[in-house]
Design an enzyme around this catalytic site. Structure first.
Site, short mmCIF file in Angstrom:
data_model
loop_
_atom_site.label_atom_id
_atom_site.label_comp_id
_atom_site.label_asym_id
_atom_site.label_seq_id
_atom_site.Cartn_x
_atom_site.Cartn_y
_atom_site.Cartn_z
CG HIS A 1 9.33 -5.35 8.74
ND1 HIS A 1 8.09 -5.89 8.96
CD2 HIS A 1 9.11 -4.15 8.16
CE1 HIS A 1 7.17 -5.05 8.53
NE2 HIS A 1 7.76 -3.97 8.03
CD GLU A 2 11.74 -1.67 7.76
OE1 GLU A 2 11.17 -1.45 6.68
OE2 GLU A 2 11.17 -1.57 8.86
CG HIS B 1 8.87 -3.39 3.28
ND1 HIS B 1 7.54 -3.51 2.95
CD2 HIS B 1 8.91 -2.98 4.57
CE1 HIS B 1 6.81 -3.18 4.01
NE2 HIS B 1 7.61 -2.86 5.01
CD GLU C 1 8.99 0.18 3.46
OE1 GLU C 1 9.29 0.51 4.62
OE2 GLU C 1 7.83 0.16 3.03
CD GLU D 1 4.47 -2.03 6.33
OE1 GLU D 1 5.16 -2.93 6.84
OE2 GLU D 1 4.96 -1.00 5.81
CG ASP E 1 1.15 8.99 8.51
OD1 ASP E 1 1.43 8.22 7.57
OD2 ASP E 1 1.77 10.04 8.73
CE1 TYR F 1 2.33 -1.67 10.15
CE2 TYR F 1 4.39 -2.82 9.78
CZ TYR F 1 3.66 -1.66 9.79
OH TYR F 1 4.27 -0.49 9.44
#
Ligand code: BES
Ligand code: ZN
Length: 627
Positions: free
Chosen positions: A321-322, A325, A297, A344, A399, A407
């Site tokens: 989705h992006e 953001h 994003e 998320e 990560d 999510y």
């Protein structure tokens, strides 16, 4: 007089409770959260602006240049140094300035290297210093950059480079305070070989074909550092709407523009619910297939994988989705990576609202069901401590927290609140939440406080704080979790059962009527041990091995490995060599690695594929295939 005293006491109480403190400029600032993934010292010296002067050197695979950082120190910290995050940077020299124009050399030290965090760069400063300028170059192995040779691009003639900074890779190409609670504006001058175009997550991207190799950008909204992004390549632009468009390599442009044609509608739909899009333009950059994620994003310029180009617009929930953001993530940002679900989970919830607004409730419910099914599978294989939304990531690579749980569990939590309070009230609540925290980075605690004040207490006896805490602080899914329902999927499951019972399928009708989501559900409805013979039957009817839809092909290839279906071998190898999206390639290698012969094949394929993968994908697959 009494009221003045009362106000004073209130402010004092607020300061003592640690929610806010004077920011040294006569105002109040949100208290800095502890970020275990940054060495920076924002309490003492906080960077506010970054000015980049870069030359992109393809032959050496490095960026060389300088970063000039403006910062502020509170009055009691005039002797504090500035501590920055770095990772594999070569620092040539550091200068500092009192008036912002004349710079003088200063001393600096590099601390010890941590394998996840990189190394702190501590810069000594005179008491009234306002800026520092760091002259540096990146490493050819910078974890946040990928350098592609011409052969690795669609056009095969020009090299390509792109960045991916989230979660903590910005420090591998900029020395800065790499924590999402830091908010900075940025400007940049970027020099590239003539004929290539540089684009950034900022204003200044060129829509014309003039490429003199000297480009300027500026991002005037304060953003977290992980949203700084650059790409350089043989790029062309096509407009999609009044403030939307797409950049990609020339040979990909027509296909991309077709696939992304609904982007402007999506922006309008989101604005209707959550208030104005605040970033000016919304463009997309469709990258070469080695891009390790589905999408990123980056503000004003979403980065996207070409694997969403299915030809029928069926995978554009990634765009929803992006785009989402732009509210959840870029406007209101997780303060630390343990609050990642605030980015998320909210975004996945909003993504589905956009899909509903543009494509209808059926499509939304199908995607929500696929999401929940995936979540349940993932929860079953995840240790309890990592099933918690407000996850503890101390001592780990952030990560590691980027699983499906923040999510889908996060999205279900918001859907639960929507169902409980009703859509009208919940929409107003979220819109106010975005407006009242715009351009701020917040923790889970801050969100829960705001939720309590503005929803739970406002409409009492609907949801309790204990119930909220169960969602944010406990493993698993509460019993009250929403259950998406889809009639279409029930019909799909019936066809899957027919197939397993050996009955004939209405092949033509299915091919004519079914969407990607229905095909995915059909495949996922098959038993794990379907067997190669049944696989062959399916393939004969529907030719899944040659599907041009990346999601369907991925699902099919997973089944092919599990069922030892040899006819898909060549496609599997080709898929793994030509696509570097981690969500696809990691599970495929993991599945292969489960048997000795599979492991051998995986290693043979990986030997060919690895040079084309992004550093992030490489390190994930190295871990899967390590002996
Ligand atoms: N911001 C994420 C990508 C990300 C997360 C990069 C954590 C690095 C660390 C992005 O918005 C995202 O979630 N992308 C998904 C696609 C989406 C449709 C679920 C992806 O890349 O798979
Ligand atoms: Zn996301």
């Amino acid at each position: 007089m009494k009221t003045v005293l009362a106000i004073f006491l209130l402010i004092l109480a607020g300061v003592m409770a640690g929610k806010s403190q004077p920011d040294g400029r006569g105002g109040m600032a949100i208290r800095m959260a502890d970020d275990v993934h940054s060495y920076a010292n924002p309490q003492q010296a906080k960077v506010t602006h970054v000015d980049l002067d870069w030359t992109v050197l393809f032959d050496q695979k490095i960026i060389k240049g300088s970063a000039t950082l403006s910062f502020q120190r509170p009055p009691d910290q005039v002797n504090a140094p500035l501590i920055l995050d770095t990772r594999e940077l070569t620092i040539e020299k550091v200068e500092t300035s009192v008036n912002g124009t004349v710079f003088k050399p200063t001393t600096f030290q590099m601390g010890a290297v941590d394998k996840f965090l990189g190394a702190p760069l501590t810069i000594q400063l005179p008491p009234n210093a306002k800026k520092v300028r760091v002259f540096y170059s990146t490493s050819p192995n910078a974890s946040g950059l990928q350098w592609l040779s011409p052969e690795q691009t669609a056009g095969k003639k020009q090299p390509f480079m792109f960045s991916q900074a989230q979660a903590i890779h910005a420090r591998s190409f900029i020395p800065l305070q790499d924590s999402p609670q830091i908010r900075i504006t940025y400007s940049a001058r970027v020099r590239t070989p003539k004929g290539l175009l540089a684009v950034m997550s900022a204003a200044g991207n060129s829509q014309t074909s003039a490429r003199n190799g000297d480009y300027r950008f500026s991002m005037t909204h304060p953003i977290p550092p992980y949203l700084i992004a650059i790409a350089v390549g043989d790029l062309k632009f096509q407009s999609l709407g009044k403030r939307t468009g797409v950049y990609t390599e020339p040979s990909m442009l027509a296909k991309s523009a077709y696939e992304l044609a609904d982007t402007e509608k999506m922006v309008e739909a989101t604005e209707k619910i959550y208030g104005p899009y605040r970033w000016g333009r919304y463009d997309l950059l469709v990258l070469p297939p080695s891009f390790p994620f589905g999408g990123m994003e980056n503000p004003m310029l979403t980065f996207a994988t070409p694997t969403i180009l299915a030809g029928d617009r069926s995978l554009v929930s990634l765009v929803a989705h992006e785009l989402a953001h732009s509210w959840s993530g870029n406007l209101v940002t997780n303060a630390t990576w343990r609050d990642f679900w605030l980015n998320e989970g909210f975004t996945t919830y909003i993504e589905r609202r956009i899909i509903e607004a543009v494509y209808g409730t059926n499509r939304r419910e199908m995607e929500a069901m696929l999401g929940k099914q995936g979540l349940l599978e993932e929860l079953a294989g995840t240790p309890e401590s990592d099933q918690i939304l407000h996850i503890n990531l101390d001592g780990r690579d952030p990560d590691d927290g980027a699983t499906g749980i923040p999510y889908e569990k996060g999205a279900l939590f918001l859907r639960y609140l929507e169902e409980k309070f009703g859509r009208a009230k919940f929409d107003v609540f979220l819109k106010n939440y975005f407006n009242s925290h715009a351009f701020q980075s917040i923790t889970t605690e801050t969100f829960v406080d705001y939720l309590d004040q503005n929803l739970l207490q406002k409409y009492p006896n609907i949801v309790s704080l204990d119930e909220v805490n169960e969602w944010t602080e406990k493993p698993g899914l509460p019993k009250t979790a929403p259950s998406p329902k889809s009639d279409a999927f029930e019909k799909v499951a019936a066809q899957a059962k027919n197939f397993m019972d050996g009955k004939a399928l209405s092949i033509q009708r299915m091919q004519k009527d079914w969407s990607t989501q229905e095909w995915l559900h059909f495949l996922k409805s098959m038993p794990e041990n379907l067997g190669a013979a049944k696989m062959a039957e399916l393939d004969k009817m529907f030719n899944f091995t040659n599907s041009g839809n990346s999601e369907i092909a991925f699902q099919w290839l997973m089944m092919s490995i599990k069922n030892n279906y040899k006819a898909a071998d060549a496609r599997l190898e080709n898929f793994l060599i030509s696509i570097g999206r981690r969500k696809f390639v990691r599970p495929l290698y993991t599945e292969l690695a489960k048997t000795p012969e599979g492991m051998k094949r995986a290693q043979e394929i990986y030997a060919k594929a690895r040079p084309g993968y992004h550093p992030i994908t490489q390190s994930s697959i190295d871990a899967v295939l390590k002996k």
